[in-house]
Design a protein around this motif. Structure first.
Motif, mmCIF file in Angstrom:
data_model
loop_
_atom_site.group_PDB
_atom_site.id
_atom_site.type_symbol
_atom_site.label_atom_id
_atom_site.label_comp_id
_atom_site.label_asym_id
_atom_site.label_seq_id
_atom_site.Cartn_x
_atom_site.Cartn_y
_atom_site.Cartn_z
ATOM 1 N N ASP A 67 101.783 91.413 47.997
ATOM 2 C CA ASP A 67 100.707 90.702 48.677
ATOM 3 C C ASP A 67 101.285 89.762 49.736
ATOM 4 N N TRP A 68 100.445 88.887 50.290
ATOM 5 C CA TRP A 68 100.902 87.992 51.352
ATOM 6 C C TRP A 68 101.872 86.931 50.858
ATOM 7 N N HIS A 69 101.956 86.745 49.534
ATOM 8 C CA HIS A 69 102.920 85.795 48.963
ATOM 9 C C HIS A 69 104.200 86.504 48.513
ATOM 10 N N ASN A 70 104.336 87.780 48.899
ATOM 11 C CA ASN A 70 105.472 88.614 48.504
ATOM 12 C C ASN A 70 105.586 88.758 46.988
ATOM 13 N N LYS A 71 104.441 88.754 46.324
ATOM 14 C CA LYS A 71 104.378 89.042 44.892
ATOM 15 C C LYS A 71 103.759 90.424 44.717
ATOM 16 N N THR A 72 104.159 91.117 43.663
ATOM 17 C CA THR A 72 103.633 92.466 43.438
ATOM 18 C C THR A 72 102.109 92.427 43.359
ATOM 19 N N LEU A 73 101.470 93.288 44.129
ATOM 20 C CA LEU A 73 100.012 93.326 44.220
ATOM 21 C C LEU A 73 99.446 94.049 42.999
ATOM 22 N N ARG A 74 98.867 93.270 42.115
ATOM 23 C CA ARG A 74 98.293 93.820 40.882
ATOM 24 C C ARG A 74 96.949 93.168 40.594
ATOM 25 N N ASN A 75 96.155 93.868 39.782
ATOM 26 C CA ASN A 75 94.834 93.368 39.384
ATOM 27 C C ASN A 75 94.017 92.908 40.592
ATOM 28 N N ASP A 76 93.975 93.761 41.603
ATOM 29 C CA ASP A 76 93.213 93.437 42.818
ATOM 30 C C ASP A 76 91.752 93.871 42.649
ATOM 31 N N TYR A 77 91.120 93.338 41.623
ATOM 32 C CA TYR A 77 89.712 93.653 41.386
ATOM 33 C C TYR A 77 88.939 92.375 41.086
ATOM 34 N N ARG A 78 87.687 92.384 41.491
ATOM 35 C CA ARG A 78 86.777 91.285 41.158
ATOM 36 C C ARG A 78 86.103 91.606 39.838
ATOM 37 N N ASN A 95 98.838 98.339 54.178
ATOM 38 C CA ASN A 95 98.871 97.334 53.120
ATOM 39 C C ASN A 95 98.263 96.076 53.728
ATOM 40 N N ASN A 96 97.012 95.780 53.380
ATOM 41 C CA ASN A 96 96.350 94.619 53.974
ATOM 42 C C ASN A 96 96.526 93.344 53.162
ATOM 43 N N GLY A 97 97.428 93.385 52.184
ATOM 44 C CA GLY A 97 97.700 92.219 51.354
ATOM 45 C C GLY A 97 96.791 92.104 50.157
ATOM 46 N N HIS A 98 95.688 92.864 50.150
ATOM 47 C CA HIS A 98 94.739 92.859 49.035
ATOM 48 C C HIS A 98 94.590 94.235 48.412
ATOM 49 N N SER A 99 94.939 95.290 49.179
ATOM 50 C CA SER A 99 94.753 96.668 48.730
ATOM 51 C C SER A 99 95.521 97.590 49.666
ATOM 52 N N VAL A 100 95.481 98.879 49.367
ATOM 53 C CA VAL A 100 95.974 99.880 50.308
ATOM 54 C C VAL A 100 94.751 100.558 50.902
ATOM 55 N N GLN A 101 94.727 100.668 52.223
ATOM 56 C CA GLN A 101 93.548 101.149 52.935
ATOM 57 C C GLN A 101 93.911 102.317 53.834
ATOM 58 N N THR A 118 106.778 102.699 52.130
ATOM 59 C CA THR A 118 106.975 102.390 53.550
ATOM 60 C C THR A 118 106.055 101.265 54.032
ATOM 61 N N ILE A 119 105.091 100.877 53.189
ATOM 62 C CA ILE A 119 104.214 99.748 53.526
ATOM 63 C C ILE A 119 104.263 98.721 52.396
ATOM 64 N N ARG A 120 105.432 98.526 51.878
ATOM 65 C CA ARG A 120 105.611 97.620 50.731
ATOM 66 C C ARG A 120 105.125 96.205 51.042
ATOM 67 N N TYR A 121 105.397 95.734 52.247
ATOM 68 C CA TYR A 121 105.055 94.360 52.602
ATOM 69 C C TYR A 121 103.678 94.279 53.256
ATOM 70 N N ALA A 122 102.939 93.219 52.939
ATOM 71 C CA ALA A 122 101.600 93.019 53.482
ATOM 72 C C ALA A 122 101.637 93.020 55.009
ATOM 73 N N GLY A 123 100.717 93.758 55.597
ATOM 74 C CA GLY A 123 100.644 93.855 57.049
ATOM 75 C C GLY A 123 101.297 95.096 57.618
ATOM 76 N N GLN A 124 102.071 95.806 56.789
ATOM 77 C CA GLN A 124 102.742 97.007 57.285
ATOM 78 C C GLN A 124 101.774 98.185 57.342
ATOM 79 N N VAL A 125 102.002 99.058 58.327
ATOM 80 C CA VAL A 125 101.141 100.218 58.563
ATOM 81 C C VAL A 125 102.005 101.458 58.765
ATOM 82 N N THR A 126 101.560 102.576 58.215
ATOM 83 C CA THR A 126 102.200 103.861 58.493
ATOM 84 C C THR A 126 101.105 104.885 58.753
#
Length: 295
Positions: free
Chosen positions: A257-268, A86-92, A190-198
């Motif tokens: 995301d990095w503000h601990n808000k649900t990551l939605r509409n992560d598109y340009r 979870n890189n704070g902008h997407s799942v990678q 398991t990667i709910r928070y930004a920066g977490q890795v599994t």
């Protein structure tokens, strides 16, 4: 005892500082550097050959010389420890260097990672970056590659001419679970928070894609996130990937995301095409029964 309490308090304070010390350089919807203001900090985001775009079928040029891809190392299942982040902008998902585009592009390109874009904010259930005739699809997958003929690594290629190639796939929702995505989606919690890795142990990249890889659109564009470097050869496939409605909901509601808000509409949003031409490997049929332009 008092020293122990003071030490515990110091450790908690340090952990708290570390958890919130990440500098959020840009965002999609909120903040000083939201999408509308990217170009102020990253000038290339205001350039003329940006991505994503709206693919307008009536303007697509059919090119019979565009050959089908030859993908190497995509066929699975692949076994290993593939990082799910979870890189704070997407799942990678990190990909092995054995995955390559061998034919169909001007050079050989080696895979680096794949990531998703989705919707979900304010009842907006569609979240693809590329649109077709103005239609936004449920989600979009990007498989990022670097030019391994001209450059020695992704870091070297990421801002160089002809440096990157991205394969893009659009998603529709269906009634049945797509089992090839089951492990990835189940591990989002398991990667709910930004920066977490599994880790993902088994990956089957080819099975995660649509069966028909012969029909696609191609154009020259940019990264869809800052710094918006204009060195990406885009291939957007016409056939869609199906995920169940429940899988889409989990994607839209699990990560923060990095503000601990649900990551939605992560598109340009779609960028102007300007002087570029979108080509297709197939004759695109119009609603009125007409076909796209032939080169």
């Amino acid at each position: 005892m008092r020293c122990s309490i003071q030490l515990s308090f110091y450790i908690l304070l340090l952990l708290s500082f570390n958890c919130h010390s990440h500098v959020v350089e840009w965002t999609y919807q909120e903040g000083e550097v939201d999408e509308a203001n990217w170009a102020k900090k990253y000038p290339l985001c205001g350039a003329t050959h940006q991505s994503p775009i709206d693919i307008q079928k009536k303007k697509v040029v059919y090119n019979s010389e565009m050959s089908s891809f030859e993908l190497e190392g995509y066929d699975g299942p692949l076994h290993g420890d593939f990082e799910l982040t979870n890189n704070g902008h997407s799942v990678q998902i990190g990909l092995p260097f054995t995955m390559k585009i061998k034919k169909g592009l001007p050079h050989v390109y080696t895979a680096v990672q794949m990531h998703l874009h989705w919707g979900g904010l304010d009842l907006e259930t569609s979240g693809s970056e590329h649109t077709i005739d103005g239609m936004r699809y449920m989600a979009e997958l990007h498989i990022v590659h670097y030019n391994s003929e001209l450059y020695g690594s992704f870091d070297e290629a990421k801002d160089k001419p002809e440096g990157l190639a991205v394969l893009a796939f659009l998603y529709e929702d269906g009634h049945f679970e797509n089992t090839y995505y089951s492990e990835v989606i189940s591990k989002l919690t398991t990667i709910r928070y930004a920066g977490q890795v599994t880790k993902v142990k088994i990956l089957d990249p080819l099975a995660m894609l649509p069966e028909n890889l012969e029909n696609f659109y191609r154009y020259q564009g940019s990264l869809t996130t800052p710094p918006c470097t204009e060195n990406v050869l885009w291939t957007v496939f016409d056939s869609k990937v199906i995920l169940s409605q429940n899988q889409i909901k989990l994607l839209e509601n699990t990560l923060l995301d990095w503000h601990n808000k649900t990551l939605r509409n992560d598109y340009r949003h779609a960028q102007p095409l300007n002087d570029r031409v979108v080509k297709s490997s197939f004759r695109v049929k119009m609603p009125k029964g007409e076909y796209s332009i032939i080169k």
